[in-house]
Design a protein around this motif. Structure first.
Motif, PDB file in Angstrom:
ATOM      1  N   LYS A 287       1.054  -1.301   0.481  1.00 46.88           N
ATOM      2  CA  LYS A 287      -0.252   0.013  -0.011  1.00 46.88           C
ATOM      3  C   LYS A 287       0.549   1.078   0.211  1.00 46.88           C
TER       4      LYS A 287
ATOM      5  N   ARG B 268       1.848   2.176  -2.937  1.00 44.50           N
ATOM      6  CA  ARG B 268       0.456   2.832  -3.923  1.00 44.50           C
ATOM      7  C   ARG B 268       0.649   3.855  -3.759  1.00 44.50           C
ATOM      8  N   ASP B 269      -0.210   4.674  -2.268  1.00 43.52           N
ATOM      9  CA  ASP B 269      -0.183   5.512  -2.035  1.00 43.52           C
ATOM     10  C   ASP B 269       0.657   6.673  -2.293  1.00 43.52           C
TER      11      ASP B 269
END
Lengths: 268, 370
Positions: free
Chosen positions: A259, A262-263
């Motif tokens: 994540k 992605r962030d």
């Protein structure tokens, strides 16, 4: 343009007949585009090596056709095949299979000389490829004085020397430890992508999945599923699309190892 | 391909040594037998070559000294001398006999030569005198050395005890030696009579031996006339014919030994590299190219063995006569070329079996075998 790369259409290979008939490869179709690295995995006896041998024009399919850059290999006479193998294919084997009597440079220059280039040109080409593979300091070494990783890099250089369309690798990491195996395959991918050459690897080694553009699972002579790979745009790690963290930006889907990546990507 | 063949050969030093050594020794055997035979043959015609006659006159139909007997009337000498172009005509008597000396017996060619004859007598004296008187003999020093005889000692020739007055050199071989006695002694042993064996002819300056021989044949009845070269050639031909089977058997044994060594070593080397040849076929090397490697390996093994064998034989031709003067070794260029040519054929034959192995090699089987 459509004819470039490898096209396998409904290929079947049977051994024996009647009660003893064995279908090693069953109705397999496959397209490998220029510059693409395809990894074929599967359990022992699944038909991986048989398929690889057919792709390399070492074995004729019982049914179906195999075409490389517009040349239909499966229809060619045995007389023509050695020249096709010499100029259009590069082979990498599990056991390296270098010529023990020749030094590193001559092992690599040998297939080039067979195509008719002068010995000097062949040796110059071999020196360049070996240097690119980090073996410039091992040119005069006999194969038995090299480590496993170095031997496999010599085998890669030999496979690349005639600038083939397709490189076929049969269990190339089986005799290497994990770090050398991965590093060698990464190097192979880097060089073949630079030259826009296709690679088909047959292997049990799941650790090299990340160097492939596509992973195919062969079982009982048939492809069961395809594993699509993607590269995390932040950390560069290869990830399986299925199960990876996904993110959409400007209508396009990207895949990430975590994540955090992605962030970071979506925020940038 | 040449480099691969050389590298394949050189990589396993022990195998290379066995291959080259075995082939070399086998070819040495062939070359050595040939040299012994040529040396002995050369010495068997030494009298014809060195007696000084340009033309030999024998009984009609007799063309050799061995395996035949020539008997001419003594008057033939005068008839021959009367032919135009003849400068000298010397009668000689000849017989094969056993010489007894120092308790040993030796096969000798005994020549009875008239006293003061301008030719037909000994041509190189190593010790003593070149002049023989009744009751005296000249023998070769190699025989004398073997029998422990010196000038002044007494030996038995033609069944008569005679005094050794001189020793020749270069007139003996393993199988025979030249011995001289006076013609009178020889004739007396034969029971007298007016029969001679041959007439030796020296042609006048400017005359051709062939032309004079033709004139003698035309003018003198009941004779066969040959130039020295023709007579020696006939003699060698007879000896070759007599020995051909034996020599062929020895040569065949040598060649077969060499062939077996090369076949085995090249075959083993090919089997040992079976996987490498399979991989080469997989990457696109044609059978033809792989055959070249095997043939080159066989050729190089045989060529190196041939050079080693030739070197060893040449060494033997120098060393052996130092220890045994009767063993004369003569290596002719013809014999060397013949052995080289047959060796080349051997290399080709030796490569057949390994080539068959390669032809039947399936790269798929090699790659599948882990």
């Amino acid at each position: 343009m459509d004819n470039l790369g490898l096209q396998v259409e409904r290929v079947t290979k049977r051994f024996g007949s009647g009660d003893t008939e064995v279908v090693a490869v069953r109705d397999v179709s496959l397209v490998v585009n220029p510059g693409e690295v395809v990894l074929i995995m599967g359990p022992s006896g699944s038909g991986k090596t048989t398929l690889l041998l057919m792709l390399g024009a070492l074995l004729k399919p019982t049914e179906g056709s195999i075409t490389l850059d517009g040349l239909e290999l499966s229809a060619m006479s045995e007389r023509k095949l050695p020249d096709v193998r010499l100029r259009h294919f590069g082979f990498i084997f599990q056991d390296f299979n270098l010529l023990s009597a020749l030094n590193v440079l001559d092992n690599v220059a040998f297939p080039a000389e067979l195509t008719g280039v002068s010995r000097r040109t062949a040796r110059e080409k071999a020196t360049a490829v070996l240097t690119e593979l980090g073996l410039g300091h091992r040119l005069r070494f006999p194969p038995d004085k090299l480590s496993g990783g170095e031997k496999q890099r010599v085998a890669i250089a030999r496979a690349l020397i005639n600038d083939p369309t397709l490189i076929l690798a049969d269990e190339p990491t089986a005799n290497l430890d994990s770090s050398h195996g991965h590093e060698t395959m990464r190097l192979l991918r880097e060089i073949t992508q630079k030259r826009s050459r296709s690679v088909v690897i047959v292997s049990h080694d799941a650790r090299i999945k990340d160097i492939a553009d596509r992973v195919l699972w062969l079982e009982d002579g048939q492809f069961m599923k395809a594993i699509e790979m993607a590269t995390d745009p932040i950390c560069g790690m290869a990830v399986e699309r299925e199960g990876a963290v996904a993110g959409v930006r400007e209508g396009e889907t990207y895949y990430f190892c975590a994540k955090g990546c992605r962030d970071e990507f979506l925020a940038s | 391909m040449f480099r691969l063949a050389v590298s394949n050969l050189a990589q396993n030093k022990a195998r290379l040594l066995i291959s080259v050594g075995g082939t070399g020794l086998a070819l040495t055997l062939v070359l050595f037998f040939g040299a012994v035979f040529t040396g002995a043959t050369g010495r068997l015609t030494v009298y014809i070559d060195r007696a000084g006659a340009d033309v030999w006159v024998s009984q009609a139909g007799v063309r050799t000294m061995h395996m035949s007997a020539s008997a001419l009337p003594a008057t033939a000498t005068g008839e021959v001398k009367a032919v135009p172009g003849v400068e000298e005509a010397v009668p000689i008597l000849y017989a094969e006999d056993m010489l007894e000396a120092g308790g040993n017996q030796f096969v000798v060619y005994v020549f009875g030569v008239p006293a003061d004859a301008p030719m037909g007598g000994p041509w190189r004296i190593a010790d003593g005198s070149a002049v023989i008187r009744p009751g005296e003999t000249i023998i070769d020093h190699a025989i004398a050395a073997r029998a422990g005889v010196s000038v002044g000692d007494r030996i038995t020739v033609l069944g008569q005890e005679m005094k050794v007055v001189g020793l020749t050199s270069g007139a003996s071989s393993l199988v025979s030696s030249v011995t001289f006695v006076t013609m009178d002694d020889f004739a007396r042993v034969r029971g007298g009579g007016s029969v001679i064996s041959f007439v030796l002819v020296k042609v006048a300056p400017g005359e051709s031996p062939g032309a004079v021989a033709a004139r003698i044949a035309r003018d003198v009845d009941g004779v066969t006339v040959q130039t020295r070269g023709e007579f020696a050639t006939q003699e060698r031909k007879l000896i070759n014919d007599m020995s051909a089977d034996l020599i062929n058997i020895m040569n065949t044994a040598g060649y077969l030994t060499g062939l077996a060594v090369v076949v085995l070593t090249v075959y083993i080397a090919t089997i040992a590299r079976r996987k490498e040849y399979g991989v080469l076929k997989a990457i696109g090397v044609r059978n033809r190219r792989l055959y070249q490697v095997v043939v080159l390996q066989a050729l190089m093994s045989v060529a190196t063995g041939f050079v080693a064998g030739l070197g060893l034989t040449l060494l033997l031709t120098i060393v052996i006569p130092q220890f045994d003067e009767l063993l004369v070794l003569s290596l002719s260029a013809g014999a060397v070329l013949r052995v080289a040519a047959i060796s080349t054929v051997l290399a080709g034959v030796a490569a057949l079996l390994p080539a068959r192995q390669i032809a039947g090699l399936e790269p798929v089987a090699i790659i599948r075998r882990r």
